[in-house]
Design an enzyme around this catalytic site. Structure first.
Site, PDB file in Angstrom:
ATOM      1  CG  MET A  16      10.507  22.617  -1.698  1.00 32.34           C
ATOM      2  SD  MET A  16       9.273  23.804  -3.066  1.00 32.34           S
ATOM      3  CE  MET A  16       8.456  24.882  -1.421  1.00 32.34           C
ATOM      4  CE1 TYR A  43      14.039  30.824   2.917  1.00 32.61           C
ATOM      5  CE2 TYR A  43      14.001  28.528   2.941  1.00 32.61           C
ATOM      6  CZ  TYR A  43      14.588  30.068   2.088  1.00 32.61           C
ATOM      7  OH  TYR A  43      14.045  30.058   1.142  1.00 32.61           O
ATOM      8  CE  LYS A  64      -0.313   0.129   4.942  1.00 31.79           C
ATOM      9  NZ  LYS A  64      -1.082   0.014   5.776  1.00 31.79           N
ATOM     10  NE  ARG A 119      -6.514   1.124  11.770  1.00 27.41           N
ATOM     11  CZ  ARG A 119      -5.091   1.120  11.726  1.00 27.41           C
ATOM     12  NH1 ARG A 119      -4.084   1.904  11.701  1.00 27.41           N
ATOM     13  NH2 ARG A 119      -4.555  -0.088  10.969  1.00 27.41           N
TER      14      ARG A 119
END
Length: 360
Positions: A303, A255, A34, A130
């Protein structure tokens, strides 16, 4: 071109499945592919596993259809079952196996008009809370599925563990005990072991195992375990140095000035960032490998780039390889520095980062 690659060693994948089978030699294996094969590429992984597995498993019918369209012919289980009744004829046509975990899914199956019956798994909730049928309803569901004209083959009864990766947590023992009690009078095979179940809980192997994360060479346990030592990572995430600069003591990098040099330092910029699958929350000090040697992250992940402190490494040059994770630096170790788990690192690998098969 950018140097970024998610390199795939399919020999390692096959080795890991063989290891899973060696731990549960009497059980059939359902390989979980998956989430795009845990980020490795669903078709690539499925094609390598199909000759060696008894079945595959995905989350939903869209993932199963991708495999069928790519030529995969073996049985595929929909782990979450169907979400609408109109998926049932397609599942029948494509030989998808169905998980039944609630009354709506059972009624849809009973009322459907199918050209061919489908194989079903019945999910029991033993503590995950769940998905799955509660213990009080399990016998009813099992009886109705056994009598259902739209069901064929063996009815597998299964459950899912909530804490199997915590070997000192007795919840798994309680789940196994409850599962044994619920299924004592049921006919047909059973399944409970996900990757941590396969590796750490032999009483949970039953007739089917469902290895997922371990197939990709990663340990689900936070601490070393003897059964994980044989696992070989399938993915190596690699990039390269694209710039090197000297930074004086007291100067900040990146940053928000989150890293400041405490000494004259040499900073290498690497052309990989969160847009390429490297975790943005990786903290200063997160290790990478530069030409096989460790160096720490220095500054916030951007990024498209990261910056690393290579002051203590000799002869670092533009173009040198940087490994973000792989056999010598596991995804799990990197994940701890980003306050997450290795599962998230690989499954979030974007299409922007090319998968390159290094061992077919």
């Amino acid at each position: 071109m950018r140097a970024n690659q998610a390199r795939l060693d399919l020999d390692a994948l096959r080795h890991n499945l063989a290891h899973a089978r060696s731990l549960a030699p009497a059980a059939k294996a359902m390989c979980v592919v998956k989430a795009n094969g845990y980020g490795h590429g669903a078709l690539t992984i499925a094609r390598a596993l199909e000759p060696l597995t008894d079945a595959l498993a995905v989350a939903c019918i869209e993932e199963a259809l991708e495999l069928r369209s790519g030529g995969i012919t073996c049985p595929i289980l929909l782990l979450e079952g169907v979400f609408e009744a109109n998926e049932l004829p397609l599942a029948s046509e494509q030989n998808f196996w169905l998980m039944i975990d609630n009354r709506q899914q059972l009624e849809w199956l009973e009322q459907a008009e199918l050209a061919t019956p489908v194989t079903c798994w019945l999910k029991i909730d033993t503590g995950m809370h769940r998905l799955g049928v509660v213990a009080e309803d399990a016998a009813e569901f099992h009886e109705r599925l056994m009598a259902c004209a739209n069901r064929t083959g063996e009815l597998v009864t299964c459950t899912h563990f909530a804490s199997a990766d915590e070997l000192d947590n007795n919840q798994t023992e309680r789940q196994i005990s409850l599962f044994n009690k619920i299924t004592a009078d049921f006919s047909g095979p059973r399944s409970a072991a996900n990757s941590p179940g396969v590796l750490g809980w032999p009483d949970a192997h039953y007739e089917w195992i469902r290895p997922g994360y371990m197939l990709y060479g990663n340990s689900p346990f936070p601490k070393p375990h003897p059964n994980t030592e044989a696992l070989l990572p399938v993915m190596t995430l690699a990039s390269a140095v694209i710039s090197i600069r000297d930074v004086e003591a007291g100067e900040a990098v990146g940053y928000a000035a989150s890293w400041t040099a405490e000494r004259p330092s040499k900073i290498a910029t690497v052309c990989i960032g969160y847009g390429d699958g490297y975790p943005r929350l990786a903290t200063n000090g997160t290790p990478v490998l530069v030409n096989g040697r460790r160096a720490p992250l220095a500054g916030r992940v951007s990024m498209d780039m990261i910056t690393i402190d290579v002051t203590d490494l000799d002869d670092v040059s533009i173009g040198d390889e940087v490994v973000l994770w792989g056999p010598e630096l596991t995804a799990g170790e990197v994940a701890t520095h980003a306050q997450t788990i290795g599962y998230e690192l690989t499954t979030r690998m974007p299409e922007r980062t090319p998968r390159v098969i290094i061992a077919p």
